[in-house]
Design a protein around this motif. Structure first.
Motif, PDB file in Angstrom:
ATOM      1  N   ILE A  80      60.874 -14.207  76.396  1.00  9.37           N
ATOM      2  CA  ILE A  80      60.477 -12.810  76.203  1.00  9.37           C
ATOM      3  C   ILE A  80      61.699 -11.976  76.535  1.00  9.37           C
ATOM      4  CG2 ILE A  80      59.008 -10.917  76.957  1.00  9.37           C
ATOM      5  CD1 ILE A  80      56.809 -12.895  77.526  1.00  9.37           C
ATOM      6  N   VAL A  81      62.168 -11.211  75.569  1.00  6.89           N
ATOM      7  CA  VAL A  81      63.396 -10.431  75.743  1.00  6.89           C
ATOM      8  C   VAL A  81      63.125  -8.976  75.370  1.00  6.89           C
ATOM      9  CG1 VAL A  81      64.888 -12.402  75.288  1.00  6.89           C
ATOM     10  CG2 VAL A  81      64.218 -10.917  73.402  1.00  6.89           C
ATOM     11  N   SER A  82      63.906  -8.077  75.935  1.00  7.32           N
ATOM     12  CA  SER A  82      63.763  -6.668  75.579  1.00  7.32           C
ATOM     13  C   SER A  82      64.363  -6.422  74.203  1.00  7.32           C
ATOM     14  CB  SER A  82      64.471  -5.789  76.614  1.00  7.32           C
ATOM     15  OG  SER A  82      65.879  -5.919  76.501  1.00  7.32           O
ATOM     16  N   SER A  83      63.877  -5.391  73.523  1.00  6.78           N
ATOM     17  CA  SER A  83      64.424  -5.045  72.210  1.00  6.78           C
ATOM     18  C   SER A  83      65.896  -4.688  72.322  1.00  6.78           C
ATOM     19  CB  SER A  83      63.648  -3.869  71.610  1.00  6.78           C
ATOM     20  OG  SER A  83      63.675  -2.748  72.474  1.00  6.78           O
ATOM     21  N   LEU A  85      65.974 -11.906  63.598  1.00  7.65           N
ATOM     22  CA  LEU A  85      64.984 -11.239  64.440  1.00  7.65           C
ATOM     23  C   LEU A  85      65.554  -9.987  65.094  1.00  7.65           C
ATOM     24  CD1 LEU A  85      63.379 -14.418  66.040  1.00  7.65           C
ATOM     25  CD2 LEU A  85      62.433 -13.004  64.203  1.00  7.65           C
ATOM     26  N   SER A  86      66.851 -10.004  65.384  1.00  7.15           N
ATOM     27  CA  SER A  86      67.518  -8.813  65.919  1.00  7.15           C
ATOM     28  C   SER A  86      67.489  -7.676  64.906  1.00  7.15           C
ATOM     29  CB  SER A  86      68.968  -9.164  66.288  1.00  7.15           C
ATOM     30  OG  SER A  86      69.707  -8.009  66.613  1.00  7.15           O
ATOM     31  N   ARG A  87      67.797  -7.992  63.647  1.00 10.02           N
ATOM     32  CA  ARG A  87      67.774  -6.971  62.595  1.00 10.02           C
ATOM     33  C   ARG A  87      66.345  -6.487  62.339  1.00 10.02           C
ATOM     34  NH1 ARG A  87      71.854 -10.127  58.400  1.00 10.02           N
ATOM     35  NH2 ARG A  87      73.730  -9.955  59.704  1.00 10.02           N
ATOM     36  N   LEU A  88      65.391  -7.408  62.398  1.00  2.27           N
ATOM     37  CA  LEU A  88      63.998  -7.019  62.209  1.00  2.27           C
ATOM     38  C   LEU A  88      63.562  -6.071  63.324  1.00  2.27           C
ATOM     39  CD1 LEU A  88      61.652  -7.644  60.245  1.00  2.27           C
ATOM     40  CD2 LEU A  88      60.919  -9.425  61.845  1.00  2.27           C
ATOM     41  N   ALA A  89      63.977  -6.356  64.553  1.00  3.13           N
ATOM     42  CA  ALA A  89      63.650  -5.482  65.678  1.00  3.13           C
ATOM     43  C   ALA A  89      64.278  -4.101  65.498  1.00  3.13           C
ATOM     44  CB  ALA A  89      64.107  -6.117  66.988  1.00  3.13           C
ATOM     45  N   ARG A  99      58.646  -6.138  52.050  1.00  7.09           N
ATOM     46  CA  ARG A  99      59.619  -6.918  51.280  1.00  7.09           C
ATOM     47  C   ARG A  99      61.047  -6.386  51.450  1.00  7.09           C
ATOM     48  NH1 ARG A  99      59.057  -9.975  45.815  1.00  7.09           N
ATOM     49  NH2 ARG A  99      61.201 -10.678  45.534  1.00  7.09           N
ATOM     50  N   PRO A 100      61.318  -5.085  51.207  1.00  4.96           N
ATOM     51  CA  PRO A 100      62.690  -4.613  51.385  1.00  4.96           C
ATOM     52  C   PRO A 100      63.190  -4.757  52.823  1.00  4.96           C
ATOM     53  CG  PRO A 100      61.191  -2.776  50.964  1.00  4.96           C
ATOM     54  CD  PRO A 100      60.436  -4.018  50.685  1.00  4.96           C
ATOM     55  N   THR A 101      62.281  -4.648  53.792  1.00  9.13           N
ATOM     56  CA  THR A 101      62.691  -4.798  55.188  1.00  9.13           C
ATOM     57  C   THR A 101      63.181  -6.205  55.468  1.00  9.13           C
ATOM     58  OG1 THR A 101      61.180  -3.081  55.996  1.00  9.13           O
ATOM     59  CG2 THR A 101      61.883  -4.736  57.586  1.00  9.13           C
ATOM     60  N   ILE A 102      62.431  -7.208  55.019  1.00 11.90           N
ATOM     61  CA  ILE A 102      62.818  -8.579  55.320  1.00 11.90           C
ATOM     62  C   ILE A 102      64.047  -8.999  54.519  1.00 11.90           C
ATOM     63  CG2 ILE A 102      61.470  -9.949  53.655  1.00 11.90           C
ATOM     64  CD1 ILE A 102      60.550 -11.558  56.245  1.00 11.90           C
ATOM     65  N   GLU A 103      64.196  -8.489  53.295  1.00 14.00           N
ATOM     66  CA  GLU A 103      65.391  -8.820  52.511  1.00 14.00           C
ATOM     67  C   GLU A 103      66.638  -8.187  53.115  1.00 14.00           C
ATOM     68  OE1 GLU A 103      64.376  -7.693  48.510  1.00 14.00           O
ATOM     69  OE2 GLU A 103      63.561  -9.677  48.059  1.00 14.00           O
ATOM     70  N   GLU A 104      66.494  -6.976  53.656  1.00 11.10           N
ATOM     71  CA  GLU A 104      67.648  -6.323  54.282  1.00 11.10           C
ATOM     72  C   GLU A 104      68.010  -6.988  55.602  1.00 11.10           C
ATOM     73  OE1 GLU A 104      68.890  -1.878  55.893  1.00 11.10           O
ATOM     74  OE2 GLU A 104      67.464  -2.065  54.238  1.00 11.10           O
ATOM     75  N   ALA A 105      67.023  -7.531  56.297  1.00  5.96           N
ATOM     76  CA  ALA A 105      67.278  -8.169  57.592  1.00  5.96           C
ATOM     77  C   ALA A 105      67.731  -9.613  57.451  1.00  5.96           C
ATOM     78  CB  ALA A 105      66.016  -8.114  58.451  1.00  5.96           C
ATOM     79  N   SER A 106      67.548 -10.237  56.284  1.00  4.10           N
ATOM     80  CA  SER A 106      67.870 -11.657  56.125  1.00  4.10           C
ATOM     81  C   SER A 106      69.352 -11.917  56.381  1.00  4.10           C
ATOM     82  CB  SER A 106      67.473 -12.152  54.737  1.00  4.10           C
ATOM     83  OG  SER A 106      68.293 -11.578  53.742  1.00  4.10           O
ATOM     84  N   SER A 120      64.825  -2.608  62.720  1.00  2.00           N
ATOM     85  CA  SER A 120      64.099  -1.883  61.678  1.00  2.00           C
ATOM     86  C   SER A 120      62.787  -1.294  62.209  1.00  2.00           C
ATOM     87  CB  SER A 120      63.807  -2.799  60.488  1.00  2.00           C
ATOM     88  OG  SER A 120      62.869  -3.803  60.833  1.00  2.00           O
ATOM     89  N   MET A 121      62.240  -1.872  63.283  1.00  2.00           N
ATOM     90  CA  MET A 121      61.007  -1.332  63.877  1.00  2.00           C
ATOM     91  C   MET A 121      61.288  -0.063  64.674  1.00  2.00           C
ATOM     92  SD  MET A 121      58.890  -4.708  65.068  1.00  2.00           S
ATOM     93  CE  MET A 121      59.293  -6.281  64.324  1.00  2.00           C
ATOM     94  N   ASN A 122      62.517   0.050  65.172  1.00  2.00           N
ATOM     95  CA  ASN A 122      62.963   1.292  65.811  1.00  2.00           C
ATOM     96  C   ASN A 122      62.078   1.686  66.997  1.00  2.00           C
ATOM     97  OD1 ASN A 122      64.869   3.349  65.963  1.00  2.00           O
ATOM     98  ND2 ASN A 122      63.617   4.777  64.794  1.00  2.00           N
ATOM     99  N   THR A 123      61.644   0.680  67.771  1.00  2.00           N
ATOM    100  CA  THR A 123      60.867   0.950  68.980  1.00  2.00           C
ATOM    101  C   THR A 123      61.448   0.151  70.134  1.00  2.00           C
ATOM    102  OG1 THR A 123      59.318  -0.839  68.441  1.00  2.00           O
ATOM    103  CG2 THR A 123      58.705   1.389  67.746  1.00  2.00           C
ATOM    104  N   ILE A 124      61.413   0.722  71.338  1.00  3.43           N
ATOM    105  CA  ILE A 124      61.896   0.027  72.523  1.00  3.43           C
ATOM    106  C   ILE A 124      60.711  -0.683  73.157  1.00  3.43           C
ATOM    107  CG2 ILE A 124      62.913   0.273  74.815  1.00  3.43           C
ATOM    108  CD1 ILE A 124      64.497   2.632  73.776  1.00  3.43           C
ATOM    109  N   THR A 125      60.689  -2.000  73.053  1.00  3.39           N
ATOM    110  CA  THR A 125      59.613  -2.817  73.602  1.00  3.39           C
ATOM    111  C   THR A 125      60.180  -4.188  73.918  1.00  3.39           C
ATOM    112  OG1 THR A 125      57.361  -3.617  73.234  1.00  3.39           O
ATOM    113  CG2 THR A 125      58.828  -3.607  71.322  1.00  3.39           C
TER     114      THR A 125
END
Length: 431
Positions: free
Chosen positions: A383-386, A331-335, A240-247, A337-342
């Motif tokens: 399909i795009v890189s992070s 989706l950029s902000r969500l990516a 929940r806090p992740t998606i609210e911060e990324a909105s 928050s995952m903090n992974t290069i994929t």
């Protein structure tokens, strides 16, 4: 801010962390207290993700007073910014516009989010009676209690510094991008199988909750996920806090919106967080899984616009550009928050839109309507890189907008520069 956005805000009957209202006054020397109060709000909104709007001419009960002609004439954008620049470091500018709402003249000040560094109050600000309203060196933020206050909590400071770090780190990410350039990886079969379970369950959830509302209306569908499946990218309590911060809140209504009464953690085959909103101006539902998969569907704004805008006729050009851009920014902000290069798979669909034209719908613009759409659905998928997604979200959105527009027989006379200009207006809150 548009008349429609203001109407939705007023019918919500409350201020938000992105919108504030002020009673009518004149922007002149005799009203220093009011001008300093506005400046404090501007400092706070500048440090707020996506910035904010201040509407002048509406009292605290949301009653519409409007400004007199004499008051209205004092709100010159140069004079407003000259005053604000005395207190903002680095210098931060706002836009000032007039809005006629139900015969009353209002002033709207739009404040963009800071570019690279948070905005600090440069000097003390005292009103005519010597009361201090602004403090030198203070970092002001917009609180959940819809107040503008200096930062007092460590978590608020960390959040602000994290956003500043992400902005400042874009050059490093671009260097990484150059090292990683190449064709994105294919999605592995095992990942497809795991994601397919989440996609099917997400689709059932949307059909169950808002299926009736979607039946005779057009809709946006958004699907995104990291191509390598991992069940534990997020802890359940983080969702929940992740998606609210990324909105993204650039037009008054966040994308995606988390409904306070109808959002919850869920567990079926997999775990995640979900929200449903059914309102006269917005109908949408979404799920975010612990794997990072995001699935959304919402009714087209054009089909909820009221009797003056008949449904199933048009897709507004600018609203389409706004929506895709908001989706990709989120989706950029969500990516991030995952903090992974994929790599990430993105798909945006327009559903149940057969026979419609892409055209100016809400606001007259110099764009010729497209031919009527032959097929019932449009889609754009990439399909795009992070690294690309987090450093160039507007460019990713531009490509996907172009992919959607191609379905209109590829003959829509709008250039990339025109699309970029509309995107920039959105980011700067000039819509």
């Amino acid at each position: 801010m548009t008349t429609e956005a203001l109407r939705q805000f007023l019918e919500g009957r409350s201020e938000t962390t992105h919108i504030d209202v002020k009673a009518a006054f004149a922007w002149n020397g005799s009203n220093k207290k009011e001008r300093l109060g506005i400046t404090k709000d501007i400092l706070a909104f500048a440090n707020k993700q996506d910035g904010g709007s201040i509407i002048i001419g509406i009292d605290d009960t949301l009653g519409i007073e409007g400004l007199s002609p004499d008051q209205l004439s004092t709100f010159d954008v140069t004079k407003v910014n000259d005053f604000i620049h005395k207190y903002t470091d680095p210098t931060h500018s706002v836009s000032v516009s007039r809005l006629n709402y139900e015969g009353k003249e209002l002033v709207v000040i739009e404040i963009p989010e800071f570019t690279l560094e948070p905005i600090i109050c440069k000097v003390n600000g005292n009103d005519s009676e010597g009361n201090q309203l602004l403090q030198e060196g203070a970092l002001y933020i917009r609180t959940e209690g819809v107040k503008s206050e200096s930062i007092k909590k460590a978590q608020d400071m960390r959040g602000l510094l994290r956003r500043a770090s992400a902005k400042d780190g874009s050059s490093l990410l671009r260097d990484i991008e150059r090292l990683l350039q190449g064709k994105p990886k294919d999605i592995e079969r095992d990942s497809i199988a795991m994601y397919q379970i989440e996609i099917e369950n997400g689709s059932k959830f949307i059909s169950k909750t808002i299926g009736a509302q979607l039946r005779d209306k057009g809709s946006w569908e958004v699907l995104a996920y990291p191509i390598e499946y991992a069940d534990g990218r997020f802890d359940l309590l983080e969702l929940r806090p992740t998606i609210e911060e990324a909105s993204v809140s650039l037009r008054g209504w966040p994308f995606p919106y988390t409904d306070r009464e109808h959002s919850r953690a869920f567990q079926d085959a997999h775990e995640g967080f979900e929200s449903v909103t059914i309102w006269v101006y917005a109908t949408e539902a979404w799920r975010l899984y612990k794997s990072g998969l995001f699935f959304f569907e919402g009714v087209l704004t054009e089909d909820l616009a009221g009797p003056n805008f008949p449904p199933n006729v048009a897709i507004d050009i600018e609203v389409c550009i706004y929506r895709v851009t908001e989706c990709v920014l989120f989706l950029s902000r969500l990516a991030q928050s995952m903090n992974t290069i994929t790599d990430y798979a993105l798909r945006i669909k327009l559903k149940n839109v057969g026979g419609r034209q892409l055209m100016p719908f809400f606001t007259p613009r110099n764009f010729a309507p497209s031919p009527k759409l032959a097929q019932p659905e449009l889609f754009a998928k990439r399909i795009v890189s992070s690294v690309e997604l987090t450093t160039h979200p507007l460019d990713v959105a531009l490509v996907m907008i172009r992919d959607l527009f191609f379905f209109f027989h590829g003959r829509l006379a709008i250039t990339d520069s025109a699309i970029k200009s509309i995107q920039q207006r959105l980011v700067e809150r000039r819509v």
